[in-house]
Design a protein around this motif. Structure first.
Motif, short mmCIF file in Angstrom:
data_model
loop_
_atom_site.label_atom_id
_atom_site.label_comp_id
_atom_site.label_asym_id
_atom_site.label_seq_id
_atom_site.Cartn_x
_atom_site.Cartn_y
_atom_site.Cartn_z
N ARG A 123 1.62 5.17 -11.56
CA ARG A 123 1.21 4.27 -10.48
C ARG A 123 2.36 3.92 -9.56
NH1 ARG A 123 1.33 1.34 -6.83
NH2 ARG A 123 0.56 -0.80 -6.64
N PHE A 124 3.57 3.83 -10.09
CA PHE A 124 4.71 3.38 -9.29
C PHE A 124 5.74 4.48 -9.02
CE2 PHE A 124 3.14 -0.54 -11.32
CZ PHE A 124 2.81 -1.24 -10.17
N SER A 125 5.31 5.73 -9.08
CA SER A 125 6.26 6.84 -8.85
C SER A 125 6.85 6.79 -7.45
CB SER A 125 5.58 8.18 -9.10
OG SER A 125 4.46 8.35 -8.25
N ALA A 126 6.02 6.49 -6.44
CA ALA A 126 6.53 6.42 -5.07
C ALA A 126 7.42 5.19 -4.89
CB ALA A 126 5.38 6.39 -4.08
N MET A 370 -3.20 9.47 -2.49
CA MET A 370 -3.00 8.78 -1.23
C MET A 370 -3.44 7.32 -1.33
SD MET A 370 -1.50 10.85 0.81
CE MET A 370 -1.65 9.95 2.34
N ALA A 371 -4.51 7.08 -2.05
CA ALA A 371 -4.96 5.69 -2.25
C ALA A 371 -3.91 4.91 -3.03
CB ALA A 371 -6.29 5.69 -2.99
N MET A 372 -3.29 5.56 -4.00
CA MET A 372 -2.24 4.90 -4.78
C MET A 372 -1.02 4.59 -3.91
SD MET A 372 -0.49 6.27 -8.34
CE MET A 372 -2.11 6.51 -9.07
N LEU A 373 -0.64 5.56 -3.06
CA LEU A 373 0.48 5.35 -2.15
C LEU A 373 0.19 4.20 -1.18
CD1 LEU A 373 1.47 9.03 -1.25
CD2 LEU A 373 2.91 7.37 -2.42
N ALA A 374 -1.06 4.11 -0.75
CA ALA A 374 -1.43 3.10 0.24
C ALA A 374 -1.36 1.69 -0.32
CB ALA A 374 -2.83 3.39 0.78
N ARG A 375 -1.25 1.54 -1.64
CA ARG A 375 -1.11 0.20 -2.21
C ARG A 375 0.28 -0.37 -1.95
NH1 ARG A 375 -3.67 0.28 -8.20
NH2 ARG A 375 -3.42 -1.97 -7.92
N ASP A 376 1.27 0.50 -1.80
CA ASP A 376 2.64 0.03 -1.59
C ASP A 376 3.21 0.38 -0.21
OD1 ASP A 376 2.91 -1.06 -4.18
OD2 ASP A 376 3.27 0.93 -5.00
N ARG A 391 0.41 9.78 8.18
CA ARG A 391 1.80 9.49 8.54
C ARG A 391 2.25 8.22 7.84
NH1 ARG A 391 4.38 6.61 12.72
NH2 ARG A 391 2.34 6.00 13.54
N LEU A 392 3.40 8.30 7.18
CA LEU A 392 3.96 7.13 6.51
C LEU A 392 4.62 6.22 7.54
CD1 LEU A 392 4.57 5.90 3.65
CD2 LEU A 392 6.79 7.00 3.83
N VAL A 393 4.20 4.96 7.57
CA VAL A 393 4.68 4.03 8.60
C VAL A 393 5.73 3.08 8.05
CG1 VAL A 393 4.02 2.21 10.22
CG2 VAL A 393 2.50 4.16 9.84
N ALA A 394 5.45 2.45 6.91
CA ALA A 394 6.37 1.42 6.42
C ALA A 394 6.10 1.12 4.95
CB ALA A 394 6.21 0.14 7.24
N PHE A 395 7.08 0.50 4.34
CA PHE A 395 6.95 -0.04 2.98
C PHE A 395 6.36 -1.43 3.09
CE2 PHE A 395 9.18 -2.36 -0.58
CZ PHE A 395 8.45 -1.77 -1.61
#
Length: 418
Positions: A123-126, A370-376, A391-395
């Motif tokens: 879950r927290f790999s990214a 992608m849904a997992m990435l979108a949580r963080d 496109r990745l915008v921000a943390f």
């Protein structure tokens, strides 16, 4: 060894503090939110202890400690806990990424952060990749390790995910501590405490309690009083002959039946966490029973902190034999899909991202990731001729921004944050 200085954030009741002290670090400052834990620190050591939100520079000024030898902390666990919602960067208690940015401001020679095993999960790999990349940008080598307290002389499993970062010139001397497994059991650790009031069943009880303990769970102010954890942990405690439904005011007495199933006292819980019986591990906890239990249960076991702290101290003092820099460079990639997004200059389609990541995944697996990435992270989506592009915008996490929504949520939840 040269005297080394430390600033500890989210210091709690002093588990990591004591371990670092025994490893050779002198505290220049300890910062803790909880008043009871701060009182415990003051009751045990004549340190500068500041109580309040560690991210509030009205409480302490990081600029006063630029160049400190070690910045350490046990930042809040609930954002990553398997038992919780694993909100990560969107949890108002998350301070992990903020602590990394703090290291960028303070420029310590080394950074030590510990957290729960949940942070090591997919879950927290990214999130981990973001932390590692940011540390690299700040000029630090870093590495993560999952350490079990029982491997370092503590009668409890207690896995903790530990991050160590330091400058390359010091990292050449760093090695994770060698294991020194606990050789006894819960029974051998607690028999003397069970027998102190004359309970005749202590010896037989100790014989039954013939394994190490499950992980002590301190809990939080959001939940009820002190008990020994979720259902599975309670079952493990019962197998050891311990009543897990609460914490006792005192050990069993001579009037209790021989086959009585005792509860643990806070003194017993602290023994399971690695405080005592040796004089160097003695520690006093302040407050009422439930408060003391939470302080103890949420702590980093002192012997584990001592082992990791000694490894850091040895590296900072260039003790031992230096390794080639290539041998300590850690190129572990925690999330290849995140890296593909992060390194892209334009929005990329699913096909392009999967190809760049080098991972095998079908469309359903890609959507889940992608849904997992979108949580963080903030991820923009747009329709292109080749399909939907990303496109990745921000943390999303708090890294010190004055206007971050964390401040509002933190203020609203302040009375229940621990």
């Amino acid at each position: 060894m040269a005297e080394l200085s430390a600033v500890e954030i989210c210091a709690g009741a002093g588990g990591q503090s004591l371990g670092l002290e025994l490893a050779g670090f002198e505290h220049a400052l300890a910062v803790e939110l909880d008043k009871n834990a701060a009182d415990t620190l003051r009751a045990n050591r004549d340190w500068d202890v500041q109580q309040g939100d560690v991210a509030d520079e009205g409480i302490w000024n990081p600029k006063k400690y630029v160049g400190i030898d070690l910045l350490a902390g046990g930042v809040p666990c609930p954002p990553f806990s398997i038992a919780g919602k694993q909100l990560g960067a969107t949890d108002e208690r998350d301070l992990f990424a903020w602590a990394v940015e703090l290291a960028g401001k303070m420029q310590p020679r080394a950074l030590l952060l510990e957290n729960v095993r949940g942070l090591s999960m997919p879950r927290f790999s990214a999130y981990r990749q973001h932390v590692k990349d940011r540390l690299r940008d700040l000029g630090y080598w870093s590495d993560w390790q999952l350490l079990h307290a029982s491997d370092y002389g503590v009668p409890q499993l207690r896995p903790r995910f530990v991050l160590v970062a330091m400058r390359h010139e010091d990292a050449q001397w760093f090695e994770w501590p060698e294991k020194a497994p606990y050789e006894g059991t819960v029974g051998s650790a607690l028999q003397s405490l069970m027998a102190v009031n004359g309970w005749r069943g202590a010896k037989a009880w100790a014989k039954k309690a013939n394994d190490i303990a499950p992980t002590i769970v301190g809990g939080s102010k959001k939940h009820g009083g002190a008990d020994l954890g979720p259902t599975r942990a309670k079952a493990a405690w019962r197998e050891l002959g311990v009543d897990p439904m609460g914490v006792a005011d005192a050990p069993p007495s001579a009037s209790d039946p021989v086959d009585f199933m005792p509860k643990l006292t806070t003194e017993m819980v602290s023994r399971i966490q690695g405080w005592g019986p040796e004089p160097e591990y003695e520690w006093t906890f302040t407050g009422r029973k439930t408060t003391r239990y939470r302080q103890i249960g949420n702590a980093f076991p002192p012997p584990v902190a001592r082992a990791v702290g000694t490894s850091i101290a040895n590296a900072l003092n260039h003790k031992g034999e230096a390794k080639a820099l290539a041998d300590v460079e850690n190129e572990v990639m925690h999330d290849h899909l995140y890296l593909a997004l992060k390194d892209a200059r334009t929005a990329l389609t699913e096909r392009e991202l999967v190809k760049l990541s080098g991972e095998r995944m079908d469309s359903l697996a890609f959507e889940r990731r992608m849904a997992m990435l979108a949580r963080d992270f903030v991820i923009d989506e747009e329709e292109q001729l080749g399909g939907r592009a990303y496109r990745l915008v921000a943390f999303k996490g708090f890294i010190g921004q004055e206007g971050h929504e964390r401040h509002v949520r933190f203020a609203e939840m302040r009375s229940r944050i621990s």
